[in-house]
Design a protein around this motif. Structure first.
Motif, mmCIF file in Angstrom:
data_model
loop_
_atom_site.group_PDB
_atom_site.id
_atom_site.type_symbol
_atom_site.label_atom_id
_atom_site.label_comp_id
_atom_site.label_asym_id
_atom_site.label_seq_id
_atom_site.Cartn_x
_atom_site.Cartn_y
_atom_site.Cartn_z
ATOM 1 N N VAL A 62 52.939 50.292 88.341
ATOM 2 C CA VAL A 62 52.529 49.933 89.695
ATOM 3 C C VAL A 62 53.723 49.875 90.643
ATOM 4 O O VAL A 62 53.585 50.086 91.852
ATOM 5 N N ARG A 63 54.919 49.630 90.110
ATOM 6 C CA ARG A 63 56.109 49.563 90.959
ATOM 7 C C ARG A 63 56.504 50.919 91.524
ATOM 8 O O ARG A 63 57.306 51.001 92.444
ATOM 9 N N GLU A 64 55.935 51.998 90.963
ATOM 10 C CA GLU A 64 56.202 53.339 91.481
ATOM 11 C C GLU A 64 55.275 53.702 92.638
ATOM 12 O O GLU A 64 55.460 54.727 93.293
ATOM 13 N N VAL A 65 54.267 52.856 92.894
ATOM 14 C CA VAL A 65 53.253 53.165 93.904
ATOM 15 C C VAL A 65 53.691 52.666 95.275
ATOM 16 O O VAL A 65 54.112 51.512 95.424
ATOM 17 N N ALA A 66 53.584 53.529 96.284
ATOM 18 C CA ALA A 66 53.893 53.138 97.661
ATOM 19 C C ALA A 66 52.651 52.584 98.357
ATOM 20 O O ALA A 66 52.707 51.537 98.999
ATOM 21 N N TYR A 67 51.522 53.292 98.224
ATOM 22 C CA TYR A 67 50.281 52.809 98.841
ATOM 23 C C TYR A 67 49.072 53.518 98.246
ATOM 24 O O TYR A 67 49.198 54.512 97.511
ATOM 25 N N PHE A 68 47.898 52.982 98.556
ATOM 26 C CA PHE A 68 46.615 53.558 98.167
ATOM 27 C C PHE A 68 45.828 53.841 99.443
ATOM 28 O O PHE A 68 45.948 53.108 100.427
ATOM 29 N N PHE A 69 45.001 54.886 99.413
ATOM 30 C CA PHE A 69 44.147 55.126 100.569
ATOM 31 C C PHE A 69 42.829 55.759 100.141
ATOM 32 O O PHE A 69 42.723 56.370 99.064
ATOM 33 N N ILE B 139 39.511 57.577 96.074
ATOM 34 C CA ILE B 139 40.687 56.715 96.192
ATOM 35 C C ILE B 139 41.900 57.456 95.635
ATOM 36 O O ILE B 139 41.863 57.985 94.518
ATOM 37 N N PHE B 140 42.967 57.466 96.417
ATOM 38 C CA PHE B 140 44.208 58.119 96.014
ATOM 39 C C PHE B 140 45.341 57.097 95.983
ATOM 40 O O PHE B 140 45.373 56.171 96.799
ATOM 41 N N LEU B 141 46.252 57.287 95.032
ATOM 42 C CA LEU B 141 47.502 56.532 95.079
ATOM 43 C C LEU B 141 48.614 57.495 95.458
ATOM 44 O O LEU B 141 48.582 58.675 95.100
ATOM 45 N N VAL B 142 49.586 56.996 96.192
ATOM 46 C CA VAL B 142 50.741 57.791 96.607
ATOM 47 C C VAL B 142 51.983 57.154 96.003
ATOM 48 O O VAL B 142 52.249 55.965 96.219
ATOM 49 N N LEU B 143 52.710 57.933 95.221
ATOM 50 C CA LEU B 143 53.928 57.429 94.600
ATOM 51 C C LEU B 143 55.073 57.419 95.599
ATOM 52 O O LEU B 143 55.059 58.148 96.590
ATOM 53 N N ARG B 144 56.073 56.616 95.324
ATOM 54 C CA ARG B 144 57.231 56.521 96.215
ATOM 55 C C ARG B 144 57.897 57.879 96.418
ATOM 56 O O ARG B 144 58.452 58.155 97.479
ATOM 57 N N LYS B 145 57.835 58.742 95.388
ATOM 58 C CA LYS B 145 58.484 60.051 95.504
ATOM 59 C C LYS B 145 57.607 61.082 96.206
ATOM 60 O O LYS B 145 57.998 62.245 96.321
ATOM 61 N N GLY B 146 56.409 60.664 96.661
ATOM 62 C CA GLY B 146 55.602 61.536 97.497
ATOM 63 C C GLY B 146 54.407 62.187 96.837
ATOM 64 O O GLY B 146 53.634 62.870 97.504
ATOM 65 N N GLU B 147 54.223 62.005 95.535
ATOM 66 C CA GLU B 147 53.072 62.604 94.859
ATOM 67 C C GLU B 147 51.798 61.832 95.194
ATOM 68 O O GLU B 147 51.812 60.612 95.313
ATOM 69 N N PHE C 4 48.774 52.662 86.073
ATOM 70 C CA PHE C 4 47.631 53.522 86.351
ATOM 71 C C PHE C 4 47.744 54.796 85.530
ATOM 72 O O PHE C 4 48.845 55.310 85.319
ATOM 73 N N VAL C 5 46.604 55.295 85.087
ATOM 74 C CA VAL C 5 46.566 56.570 84.379
ATOM 75 C C VAL C 5 46.224 57.660 85.385
ATOM 76 O O VAL C 5 45.235 57.560 86.119
ATOM 77 N N ILE C 6 47.054 58.692 85.437
ATOM 78 C CA ILE C 6 46.820 59.810 86.346
ATOM 79 C C ILE C 6 46.728 61.099 85.537
ATOM 80 O O ILE C 6 47.232 61.189 84.417
ATOM 81 N N LYS C 7 46.086 62.102 86.112
ATOM 82 C CA LYS C 7 45.898 63.377 85.432
ATOM 83 C C LYS C 7 46.770 64.437 86.076
ATOM 84 O O LYS C 7 46.785 64.597 87.294
ATOM 85 N N ARG C 8 47.510 65.157 85.234
ATOM 86 C CA ARG C 8 48.310 66.286 85.684
ATOM 87 C C ARG C 8 47.907 67.497 84.861
ATOM 88 O O ARG C 8 48.307 67.628 83.708
ATOM 89 N N GLY C 9 47.085 68.348 85.448
ATOM 90 C CA GLY C 9 46.567 69.479 84.689
ATOM 91 C C GLY C 9 45.698 68.979 83.555
ATOM 92 O O GLY C 9 44.730 68.251 83.763
ATOM 93 N N GLU C 10 46.057 69.340 82.340
ATOM 94 C CA GLU C 10 45.317 68.886 81.163
ATOM 95 C C GLU C 10 45.940 67.646 80.542
ATOM 96 O O GLU C 10 45.473 67.170 79.508
ATOM 97 N N GLU C 11 46.993 67.130 81.148
ATOM 98 C CA GLU C 11 47.691 65.979 80.586
ATOM 99 C C GLU C 11 47.332 64.698 81.327
ATOM 100 O O GLU C 11 47.033 64.712 82.523
ATOM 101 N N LEU C 12 47.365 63.592 80.586
ATOM 102 C CA LEU C 12 47.228 62.272 81.176
ATOM 103 C C LEU C 12 48.583 61.583 81.120
ATOM 104 O O LEU C 12 49.295 61.670 80.120
ATOM 105 N N LYS C 13 48.931 60.904 82.189
ATOM 106 C CA LYS C 13 50.207 60.205 82.257
ATOM 107 C C LYS C 13 49.982 58.861 82.923
ATOM 108 O O LYS C 13 49.102 58.719 83.772
ATOM 109 N N TYR C 14 50.768 57.851 82.516
ATOM 110 C CA TYR C 14 50.642 56.568 83.191
ATOM 111 C C TYR C 14 51.833 56.354 84.119
ATOM 112 O O TYR C 14 52.935 56.840 83.867
ATOM 113 N N VAL C 15 51.589 55.650 85.215
ATOM 114 C CA VAL C 15 52.660 55.283 86.138
ATOM 115 C C VAL C 15 52.630 53.773 86.337
ATOM 116 O O VAL C 15 51.563 53.157 86.383
#
Length: 252
Positions: free
Chosen positions: A157-164, A170-178, A144-155
């Motif tokens: 799917v194995r880093e994802v804990a859940y979506f809600f 729609i939000f994704l929540v990473l295992r580390k809590g972001e 997935f491509v996510i935005k951090r400030g003015e930067e784009l970063k990919y994560v």
């Protein structure tokens, strides 16, 4: 028998190695091949083992890229977390597979078949047909491509804990809590992600099993789940999904 396990998850490789040694006590088993690049290098420099056990998704891409770079003539057993469509594709094409999480009985079945083979060349045309079929049917979303400030970063799917879903977003929540906003829908995600890895517990939450902290009985035959990380503190498994949810926990 010399066996190479190509797997990027250390715990999964270790578990498969232990099970193989129970079924084949005298086997020489190699692990540590966690990328396509390393596996190609090993095959070119060291030759072929007696059997290759291949995870499909590796650290640097799909294991199918391996066959585009080096000729493989030994028996191959694919390990997959996908169920219905993948199994049909494997069976139709006569290739061996193990469904994750690997069970000892399934491993024994595959090993018995391998032991009966006298000269098991890998049919290149059959494999090419299978790879095309698998790629057409398998879920395509691996990052997935996510935005951090003015930067784009990919994560991954194995880093994802859940979506809600919340207020139409729609939000994704990473295992580390972001928590990150993404452009998708839960219906689309449910179609794109492996059903063995993610389950839709209600209209608003799609999760993987590792995101479950505790499960409690709840009113009207429902279940209440405490999540980790606790971006959402808890959520409810809808009554009509409880039975499928329990089955997924046991078999997913």
């Amino acid at each position: 028998m010399e066996i190479w396990i190509v797997e990027d998850e250390v715990s999964a490789a270790g578990r498969l190695k232990r099970m193989l040694l129970e079924v084949l006590p005298g086997a020489e088993i190699r692990t540590g091949l966690d990328t396509v690049r390393r596996t190609v290098k090993a095959l070119r420099e060291e030759g072929q083992p007696d059997v290759l056990f291949l995870d499909i998704h590796l650290g640097d891409g799909e294991v199918f890229e391996l066959f585009e770079q080096v000729e493989v003539s030994c028996p191959v057993v694919f390990a997959t977390a996908y169920d219905d469509y993948a199994i049909r594709a494997f069976e139709v094409n006569g290739l061996d597979y193990l469904l994750k999480p690997v069970e000892k009985s399934d491993l024994q079945r595959v090993v018995k078949k391998l032991e009966r083979l006298s000269s098991p060349p890998l049919d290149a045309r059959l494999l090419a047909d299978f790879l095309q079929q698998f790629r057409q049917q398998a879920p395509v979303r691996r990052r997935f491509v996510i935005k951090r400030g003015e930067e784009l970063k990919y994560v991954d799917v194995r880093e994802v804990a859940y979506f809600f879903s919340e207020d139409g977003y729609i939000f994704l929540v990473l295992r580390k809590g972001e928590r990150h906003l993404i452009e998708s829908s839960l219906d689309a995600l449910e179609d794109e992600l492996s059903p063995a890895e993610f389950f839709r517990i209600n209209r608003k939450v799609l999760l993987r099993v590792e995101a479950i902290d505790r499960i409690h009985r709840w009113f009207n035959s429902r279940l209440k789940i405490s999540l980790k990380p606790p971006v959402l503190s808890e959520t409810i498994v809808s009554r009509e999904r409880v039975r499928d949810f329990k089955y997924w926990l046991e078999r997913g």
